[in-house]
Design a protein around this motif. Sequence first.
Motif, PDB file in Angstrom:
ATOM      1  N   SER A  15     -22.648 126.958 -15.004  1.00 47.89           N
ATOM      2  CA  SER A  15     -21.410 127.331 -16.488  1.00 47.89           C
ATOM      3  C   SER A  15     -20.696 127.802 -15.471  1.00 47.89           C
ATOM      4  O   SER A  15     -19.260 127.189 -15.850  1.00 47.89           O
ATOM      5  CB  SER A  15     -22.350 128.334 -16.986  1.00 47.89           C
TER       6      SER A  15
ATOM      7  N   ALA B  50     -19.443 125.030 -13.835  1.00 48.63           N
ATOM      8  CA  ALA B  50     -18.072 123.937 -14.751  1.00 48.63           C
ATOM      9  C   ALA B  50     -17.347 124.433 -15.247  1.00 48.63           C
ATOM     10  O   ALA B  50     -16.160 123.819 -15.532  1.00 48.63           O
ATOM     11  CB  ALA B  50     -19.214 123.798 -15.817  1.00 48.63           C
TER      12      ALA B  50
ATOM     13  N   CYS C  33     -13.162 122.571 -14.869  1.00 52.69           N
ATOM     14  CA  CYS C  33     -12.610 122.130 -16.052  1.00 52.69           C
ATOM     15  C   CYS C  33     -10.984 122.673 -16.336  1.00 52.69           C
ATOM     16  O   CYS C  33     -10.330 122.380 -16.434  1.00 52.69           O
ATOM     17  CB  CYS C  33     -13.515 122.656 -17.376  1.00 52.69           C
TER      18      CYS C  33
END
Lengths: 180, 185
Positions: free
Chosen positions: B47, B50, B54
């Motif tokens: 997480s 990611a 992003c």
Amino acid sequence: MALSFMEDARPAVDPAELVEAYSTLLFRIAHSVLRSRTEAEDVVQDVFIRVLEHRLTLSTVRDMRVWLVRIAWNLALDRKRRRRPEQLDENFAKSLASGTIPADAAMEEAQRFEATLREVERLPKAERHVLLLCALEELSTVEIAGVLGRSESAVRGLLSRARARLRERLEGRTHFDERG
Amino acid sequence: MKEADETIDRLMAGLRDAEPSPGMERRILEAMEAHHARPSAWLLRPSVAASLVCAAALAASLIVVTRVNQPSHTPANAADVGQHTPPAAVAHNAPIEPRRPAARVTARRPRDLPALRDAQAGGFPAPPLPLTEQERMLLRVAHRNDAKNKALLNPDLRAAQSAKNTEQFQHFFEINAEEMRSQSE
């Protein structure tokens, strides 16, 4: 052993000293829950890894002993939830049985210990936890109260009820076995 | 009752006397050193990774959008600035007044200084200047949507109109010259 990883952080409390001072106590805490030497050692290692991760805030911990015991206690309970109940109690019960008595008597003794452990597991959770922590005789009532988040009087009451309930159940089992 | 108590006590003693295997402390210290040498565990979580990807993509897209939305009619250098300067200002070589008060420029924080230095560099695009009077008149003509006035903005039509006027003018004087000549005769 050169602990170079502790020099750059310059913590107020040295994790290596904590390992030396508390590893045996934490092992017994974890072992009382898991009854497995290997798993208890894994728990102790996990505790000190967490200590290392929080090494910069160690100086803010008020009671290091209670803090470490609480971490070990919670990690051991968490690990126990993930395994089958009574998976390892048989081995521990066998290890408790005296080696100086004949094999059949030792087997009978091991079965008695195993049955006692099963009854311990059947106790209400709060009573079981107090009984196991008191069994170690290394923590004061105040410290046990701190670990479990209860008052001292509650800890004393729970210990008394746990012993009485366990004794009662073991006697009932004995009478049942004798009648059977 | 005695037997039950004895069993409980022996069990509790067994728990109390449990000993770790030899070398546990050394293994723990080695594990701690190995853990310290690894990158932080939270960085390795999917997480978190990611989220970092992003964030990087968002930052890149913001840079692209900022570049694309920069005004294209901005003069590219100081020479272009002169073309948009009012003739009077150019004639008197008057300095171009700053668009912001000087006090605000001096009040910039130290972290703004690199940006300010870039803005004052020679090749940095100058900010758009206000329109000249002629440009404003042209805009007014274009925005009224008057076909006649708009036709005047077309150079071909304007040249044709000019040629027609010249022809009419010459034709008028040619007629007058012939009349004067016939009267004198």
